[in-house]
Write an enzyme that holds these catalytic residues in place. Structure first.
Site, mmCIF file in Angstrom:
data_model
loop_
_atom_site.group_PDB
_atom_site.id
_atom_site.type_symbol
_atom_site.label_atom_id
_atom_site.label_comp_id
_atom_site.label_asym_id
_atom_site.label_seq_id
_atom_site.Cartn_x
_atom_site.Cartn_y
_atom_site.Cartn_z
ATOM 1 N N CYS A 73 0.812 -1.218 0.000
ATOM 2 C CA CYS A 73 0.000 0.000 0.000
ATOM 3 C C CYS A 73 0.851 1.276 0.000
ATOM 4 C CB CYS A 73 -0.952 0.005 1.193
ATOM 5 S SG CYS A 73 -0.188 -0.437 2.769
ATOM 6 N N HIS A 103 -2.752 6.495 4.232
ATOM 7 C CA HIS A 103 -1.305 6.602 4.463
ATOM 8 C C HIS A 103 -0.794 7.945 3.944
ATOM 9 C CE1 HIS A 103 -1.364 2.596 5.775
ATOM 10 N NE2 HIS A 103 -0.648 1.983 4.826
#
EC number: 1.2.1.11
Length: 342
Positions: free
Chosen positions: A149, A241
């Site tokens: 990710c 994130h």
């Protein structure tokens, strides 16, 4: 149009739930199998899955009976794998050998030399490895993987900067707790805290980025020649994130040139249902992007950037379980269909 039969391996987990959310009303795919561990097999999905997403559990999925993770039990043409890496390492090859297309979010196979590691906007030509993989392994099916990710968000922003001659990359990540799964980080560990270590994360970012931005020579991937240095940290954010990135480039572009490269980035994939518009959104505010405000742009598939400064330094942010996980695999599958490989 007749839909392609799709199954989910590891359907009850966090990423498995995202797969089901994204596939339940997909115009090209039809959910036909949900597979999970033996303790869940035989139960209705709605009874076995502890649904954790903000959206309601899709009713068609809720009524489906979970099957074992077994090639003889799964009824599908393509399977989306949300399996843990240790299990994926043995199970995914079994499915590929049995003739399934495997779109994997697991890390187990990403760095194998004949397994495509793909972000559609970055390196679609790497799908040429599918023929190599099938020839070398004598498989009827094949495996295609998406990256970690953290790697995905950063590499999407690096692609339009390749023309400036990337020489070295530094990244410091601030990663959401959902990346570790619902039970992955204890509340007493993360509340009022930052955890400056995520096991194997830095190694994944440093190696996967070079493979993604490398060259396919017709038989193998030649890694990109630059170095990547990563420091990864877990922060008290649920989803999204955030990454601080420094990029050294031989052309030494000005911030305005980098901004223009981001804004004009168009990989020509607007015909894919999950492809966002824009792929990269430049935030003009001095304190953006922020996870809570920006993670759901483009249905969670857009990567946001901001604070582009001389150096070149900037912030990028994206939804880790959508763009960074399930959405990445779904987009890969859409690319496969577009290219006639499904």
């Amino acid at each position: 149009m007749e839909k392609i039969r799709a199954g989910v391996l590891g359907a009850t987990g966090n990423v498995g739930q995202r797969f089901i959310e994204m596939l339940s009303k997909h115009p090209w795919f039809e959910l036909t199998s949900l597979a999970a561990s033996d303790r869940s097999a035989g139960k209705r999905y709605g009874d076995a899955a502890n649904w954790r997403l903000d959206s309601k559990i899709p009713q068609d999925a809720a009524g489906m009976t979970i099957v074992p993770v077994d090639t003889e039990k799964v009824n599908a043409d393509i399977v989306f794998s949300a399996l843990p890496a240790d299990l994926a390492k043995t199970v995914e090859p079994e499915f590929a050998k049995a003739g399934f297309v495997v779109a994997s979010n697991a890390s187990a196979m990403r760095m194998m030399k004949d397994i495509p590691l793909v972000i559609p906007e970055v390196n679609p030509e790497h799908l040429g490895l599918i023929d190599v993989q099938q020839d070398e392994r004598n498989w009827d099916g094949y495996i295609i993987t998406n990256p970690n990710c953290t790697t995905i968000m950063m590499t999407v922003t690096l692609k339009p900067l390749m023309k400036f001659g990337i020489e070295r990359i530094y990244i410091s990540s601030m990663q959401a707790i959902s990346g570790a799964g619902y039970d992955g980080v204890a509340s007493m560990a993360i509340l009022d805290n930052v955890i400056p270590y995520i096991e194997k994360e830095e190694e994944k970012v440093e190696t996967e980025t070079r493979k993604l931005l490398g060259e396919f020579d017709g038989g193998k991937i030649i890694d990109a020649p630059f170095e990547v240095s990563a420091s990864c940290h877990r922060v008290m954010v649920i989803d999204g994130h955030t990454e601080a990135i420094w990029v050294e480039m031989s052309d030494d572009p000005f911030p305005e040139e980098v901004k223009e490269a981001f804004m004009s980035f168009d990989p020509g994939l607007s015909d894919l249902p999950t492809e966002p518009n824009p792929v990269i959104e430049v935030k003009e505010e001095k304190d953006r992007p922020q996870p809570r405000m920006d993670r759901n742009i483009g249905g969670g598939m857009t990567v946001s950037v901001g604070r582009i400064r001389p150096g070149i330094r900037y912030i990028c942010m994206g939804h880790n379980t959508i763009r960074g996980a399930a959405g990445a695999s779904v987009l890969n599958a859409e690319l496969l269909k577009k290219m006639g490989k499904l």
